[in-house]
Design a protein around this motif. Sequence first.
Motif, PDB file in Angstrom:
ATOM      1  N   TYR A   1       0.801  -1.050  -0.014  1.00  0.00           N
ATOM      2  CA  TYR A   1      -0.008  -0.117   0.095  1.00  0.00           C
ATOM      3  C   TYR A   1       0.810   1.258  -0.013  1.00  0.00           C
ATOM      4  O   TYR A   1       1.935   1.335   0.423  1.00  0.00           O
ATOM      5  CB  TYR A   1      -1.027   0.071   1.161  1.00  0.00           C
ATOM      6  N   LEU A   2       0.380   2.108  -0.675  1.00  0.00           N
ATOM      7  CA  LEU A   2       1.096   3.645  -0.593  1.00  0.00           C
ATOM      8  C   LEU A   2       0.379   4.641   0.249  1.00  0.00           C
ATOM      9  O   LEU A   2      -0.987   4.504  -0.010  1.00  0.00           O
ATOM     10  CB  LEU A   2       1.338   4.006  -2.194  1.00  0.00           C
ATOM     11  N   LEU A   3       0.752   5.423   0.879  1.00  0.00           N
ATOM     12  CA  LEU A   3      -0.051   6.341   1.530  1.00  0.00           C
ATOM     13  C   LEU A   3       0.822   7.696   1.480  1.00  0.00           C
ATOM     14  O   LEU A   3       2.093   7.788   1.499  1.00  0.00           O
ATOM     15  CB  LEU A   3       0.124   6.156   3.097  1.00  0.00           C
ATOM     16  N   VAL A   4       0.373   8.858   1.497  1.00  0.00           N
ATOM     17  CA  VAL A   4       0.837  10.241   1.308  1.00  0.00           C
ATOM     18  C   VAL A   4      -0.252  11.200   2.607  1.00  0.00           C
ATOM     19  O   VAL A   4      -1.198  10.846   2.677  1.00  0.00           O
ATOM     20  CB  VAL A   4       0.462  10.912   0.116  1.00  0.00           C
ATOM     21  N   ARG A   5       0.872  11.602   3.291  1.00  0.00           N
ATOM     22  CA  ARG A   5       0.033  12.233   4.372  1.00  0.00           C
ATOM     23  C   ARG A   5       0.971  13.584   4.693  1.00  0.00           C
ATOM     24  O   ARG A   5       2.150  13.612   4.597  1.00  0.00           O
ATOM     25  CB  ARG A   5       0.358  11.519   5.777  1.00  0.00           C
ATOM     26  N   GLU A   6       0.187  14.699   5.081  1.00  0.00           N
ATOM     27  CA  GLU A   6       0.816  15.902   5.548  1.00  0.00           C
ATOM     28  C   GLU A   6       1.815  15.719   6.644  1.00  0.00           C
ATOM     29  O   GLU A   6       1.418  15.091   7.907  1.00  0.00           O
ATOM     30  CB  GLU A   6      -0.209  17.003   5.767  1.00  0.00           C
ATOM     31  N   THR A   7       2.927  16.255   6.691  1.00  0.00           N
ATOM     32  CA  THR A   7       3.605  16.325   8.040  1.00  0.00           C
ATOM     33  C   THR A   7       4.096  17.663   8.518  1.00  0.00           C
ATOM     34  O   THR A   7       4.871  17.759   9.510  1.00  0.00           O
ATOM     35  CB  THR A   7       5.023  15.440   7.656  1.00  0.00           C
TER      36      THR A   7
ATOM     37  N   ALA B   1       5.248  16.743   3.264  1.00  0.00           N
ATOM     38  CA  ALA B   1       4.369  15.509   3.086  1.00  0.00           C
ATOM     39  C   ALA B   1       5.409  14.427   3.150  1.00  0.00           C
ATOM     40  O   ALA B   1       6.735  14.375   2.999  1.00  0.00           O
ATOM     41  CB  ALA B   1       3.733  15.309   1.935  1.00  0.00           C
ATOM     42  N   GLN B   2       4.630  13.364   3.433  1.00  0.00           N
ATOM     43  CA  GLN B   2       5.658  12.011   3.488  1.00  0.00           C
ATOM     44  C   GLN B   2       4.983  10.994   2.588  1.00  0.00           C
ATOM     45  O   GLN B   2       3.746  10.699   2.801  1.00  0.00           O
ATOM     46  CB  GLN B   2       5.821  11.626   4.981  1.00  0.00           C
ATOM     47  N   VAL B   3       5.850  10.303   1.800  1.00  0.00           N
ATOM     48  CA  VAL B   3       5.010   9.444   0.925  1.00  0.00           C
ATOM     49  C   VAL B   3       5.774   7.943   1.705  1.00  0.00           C
ATOM     50  O   VAL B   3       6.799   7.590   1.931  1.00  0.00           O
ATOM     51  CB  VAL B   3       5.741   9.119  -0.291  1.00  0.00           C
ATOM     52  N   MET B   4       4.786   6.922   1.898  1.00  0.00           N
ATOM     53  CA  MET B   4       5.254   5.717   2.440  1.00  0.00           C
ATOM     54  C   MET B   4       4.585   4.629   1.778  1.00  0.00           C
ATOM     55  O   MET B   4       3.316   4.299   1.531  1.00  0.00           O
ATOM     56  CB  MET B   4       4.810   5.702   4.335  1.00  0.00           C
ATOM     57  N   ALA B   5       5.469   3.402   1.570  1.00  0.00           N
ATOM     58  CA  ALA B   5       5.153   2.057   1.249  1.00  0.00           C
ATOM     59  C   ALA B   5       4.969   1.120   2.404  1.00  0.00           C
ATOM     60  O   ALA B   5       5.970   1.164   2.885  1.00  0.00           O
ATOM     61  CB  ALA B   5       5.820   1.987  -0.182  1.00  0.00           C
ATOM     62  N   THR B   6       4.189   0.392   2.459  1.00  0.00           N
ATOM     63  CA  THR B   6       4.008  -0.723   3.640  1.00  0.00           C
ATOM     64  C   THR B   6       3.467  -2.163   2.881  1.00  0.00           C
ATOM     65  O   THR B   6       2.543  -1.709   1.987  1.00  0.00           O
ATOM     66  CB  THR B   6       3.243  -0.300   4.696  1.00  0.00           C
ATOM     67  N   GLY B   7       3.931  -3.124   3.348  1.00  0.00           N
ATOM     68  CA  GLY B   7       3.075  -4.254   2.886  1.00  0.00           C
ATOM     69  C   GLY B   7       4.257  -5.668   3.541  1.00  0.00           C
ATOM     70  O   GLY B   7       5.201  -5.443   4.224  1.00  0.00           O
ATOM     71  N   MET B   8       3.539  -6.605   3.311  1.00  0.00           N
ATOM     72  CA  MET B   8       4.211  -7.950   3.775  1.00  0.00           C
ATOM     73  C   MET B   8       5.504  -8.451   3.044  1.00  0.00           C
ATOM     74  O   MET B   8       6.337  -8.993   3.480  1.00  0.00           O
ATOM     75  CB  MET B   8       3.148  -8.845   3.817  1.00  0.00           C
ATOM     76  N   ASN B   9       5.385  -7.935   1.664  1.00  0.00           N
ATOM     77  CA  ASN B   9       6.437  -8.610   0.939  1.00  0.00           C
ATOM     78  C   ASN B   9       7.398  -7.347   0.786  1.00  0.00           C
ATOM     79  O   ASN B   9       7.321  -6.349   0.010  1.00  0.00           O
ATOM     80  CB  ASN B   9       6.053  -9.029  -0.415  1.00  0.00           C
ATOM     81  N   PRO B  10       8.615  -7.260   1.363  1.00  0.00           N
ATOM     82  CA  PRO B  10       9.777  -6.403   1.176  1.00  0.00           C
ATOM     83  C   PRO B  10      10.099  -6.045  -0.052  1.00  0.00           C
ATOM     84  O   PRO B  10      10.065  -4.772  -0.472  1.00  0.00           O
ATOM     85  CB  PRO B  10      10.836  -6.972   1.862  1.00  0.00           C
ATOM     86  N   GLY B  11      10.142  -7.015  -1.040  1.00  0.00           N
ATOM     87  CA  GLY B  11      10.740  -6.764  -2.287  1.00  0.00           C
ATOM     88  C   GLY B  11       9.612  -5.589  -3.130  1.00  0.00           C
ATOM     89  O   GLY B  11       9.845  -4.936  -3.933  1.00  0.00           O
TER      90      GLY B  11
ATOM     91  N   ARG C   1       8.331  -1.149   5.890  1.00  0.00           N
ATOM     92  CA  ARG C   1       7.698   0.174   5.634  1.00  0.00           C
ATOM     93  C   ARG C   1       9.006   0.976   5.284  1.00  0.00           C
ATOM     94  O   ARG C   1      10.014   0.880   5.810  1.00  0.00           O
ATOM     95  CB  ARG C   1       7.248   0.913   6.864  1.00  0.00           C
ATOM     96  N   PHE C   2       8.712   1.503   3.930  1.00  0.00           N
ATOM     97  CA  PHE C   2       9.753   2.590   3.582  1.00  0.00           C
ATOM     98  C   PHE C   2       9.125   4.001   3.236  1.00  0.00           C
ATOM     99  O   PHE C   2       7.771   3.888   2.883  1.00  0.00           O
ATOM    100  CB  PHE C   2      10.440   1.843   2.240  1.00  0.00           C
ATOM    101  N   ALA C   3       9.803   4.961   3.087  1.00  0.00           N
ATOM    102  CA  ALA C   3       9.270   6.282   3.274  1.00  0.00           C
ATOM    103  C   ALA C   3      10.290   7.171   2.715  1.00  0.00           C
ATOM    104  O   ALA C   3      11.455   6.944   2.792  1.00  0.00           O
ATOM    105  CB  ALA C   3       8.687   6.845   4.415  1.00  0.00           C
ATOM    106  N   PHE C   4       9.908   8.248   2.137  1.00  0.00           N
ATOM    107  CA  PHE C   4      10.628   9.557   1.901  1.00  0.00           C
ATOM    108  C   PHE C   4       9.812  10.697   1.985  1.00  0.00           C
ATOM    109  O   PHE C   4       8.490  10.869   2.129  1.00  0.00           O
ATOM    110  CB  PHE C   4      11.117   9.640   0.387  1.00  0.00           C
ATOM    111  N   ASN C   5      10.459  12.092   2.574  1.00  0.00           N
ATOM    112  CA  ASN C   5       9.880  13.131   2.736  1.00  0.00           C
ATOM    113  C   ASN C   5      10.114  14.228   1.564  1.00  0.00           C
ATOM    114  O   ASN C   5      10.952  14.181   0.906  1.00  0.00           O
ATOM    115  CB  ASN C   5      10.375  13.806   4.118  1.00  0.00           C
ATOM    116  N   ILE C   6       9.092  14.973   1.383  1.00  0.00           N
ATOM    117  CA  ILE C   6       9.348  16.077   0.264  1.00  0.00           C
ATOM    118  C   ILE C   6       8.552  17.442   0.964  1.00  0.00           C
ATOM    119  O   ILE C   6       7.914  17.455   1.890  1.00  0.00           O
ATOM    120  CB  ILE C   6       8.311  15.511  -0.816  1.00  0.00           C
ATOM    121  N   ARG C   7       9.015  18.450   0.443  1.00  0.00           N
ATOM    122  CA  ARG C   7       8.791  19.800   0.598  1.00  0.00           C
ATOM    123  C   ARG C   7       8.637  20.838  -0.531  1.00  0.00           C
ATOM    124  O   ARG C   7       9.329  20.552  -1.616  1.00  0.00           O
ATOM    125  CB  ARG C   7       9.868  20.408   1.608  1.00  0.00           C
TER     126      ARG C   7
END
Length: 210
Positions: A37-43, A65-75, A198-204
């Motif tokens: 899953y991909l999530l974008v949230r205000e930070t 904002a932060q963009v985050m991906a999460t799931g059971m399969n790391p790849g 979970r992996f993420a990156f931040n943007i401005r």
Amino acid sequence: MFIDEIRLLLEAANVAEGGVNFFTGPLAAIPKGNGPYLLVRETGGLGPDKTHNQINPPAYTRPQAQVMATGMNPGSVRRMIHDAFSAIVGVANQRVGGVTRSVTLTRSGSTVTGTCEDPHGWATGYSITISGASQTEYNDDFVITVTGDYTFTFSVSGTPVTPATGTITAAYAGTWYRSIDAIQDPFSLGLDSNGNTRFAFNIRADKEFS
């Protein structure tokens, strides 16, 4: 809002599909499941809710904002965050927020129904620019009511021919035109309480707009 502009950008890049594996808002918006899953949230750095074409809009702090991906399969999670990162890097220091869709228009009375070839990702109350119609009454900015993933309606003056002819597009300019000027490389957030990667990156965004 900044996260809506990022959502539209990532959906247009086919990184993920809204409501299926792509969500905005707090972490609780992510459903339980294997993902990814991909999530974008205000930070931080929220600004006033103004339109992109307002004259002398007020100053605001830089949206983040932060963009985050999460799931059971790391790849799968790594691939998703890499694709999202590549899409954002591709527009760094450019104005973002604009999404254009090919559309057909039919009129019943003063109500026009627009049907896009692809999901538009818009919301009721957005101002959409219609262009390319042979009937000039359709070519203008309209506030829309969303009636489906592919459809929306708006009111038009006069009685232009229906269906409209021409090579017609509908464009959403974004609440603001902002330029992304800071992107952090993706990083690991470790596992959540359910064991999801979970992996993420931040943007401005900077303070430029038009």
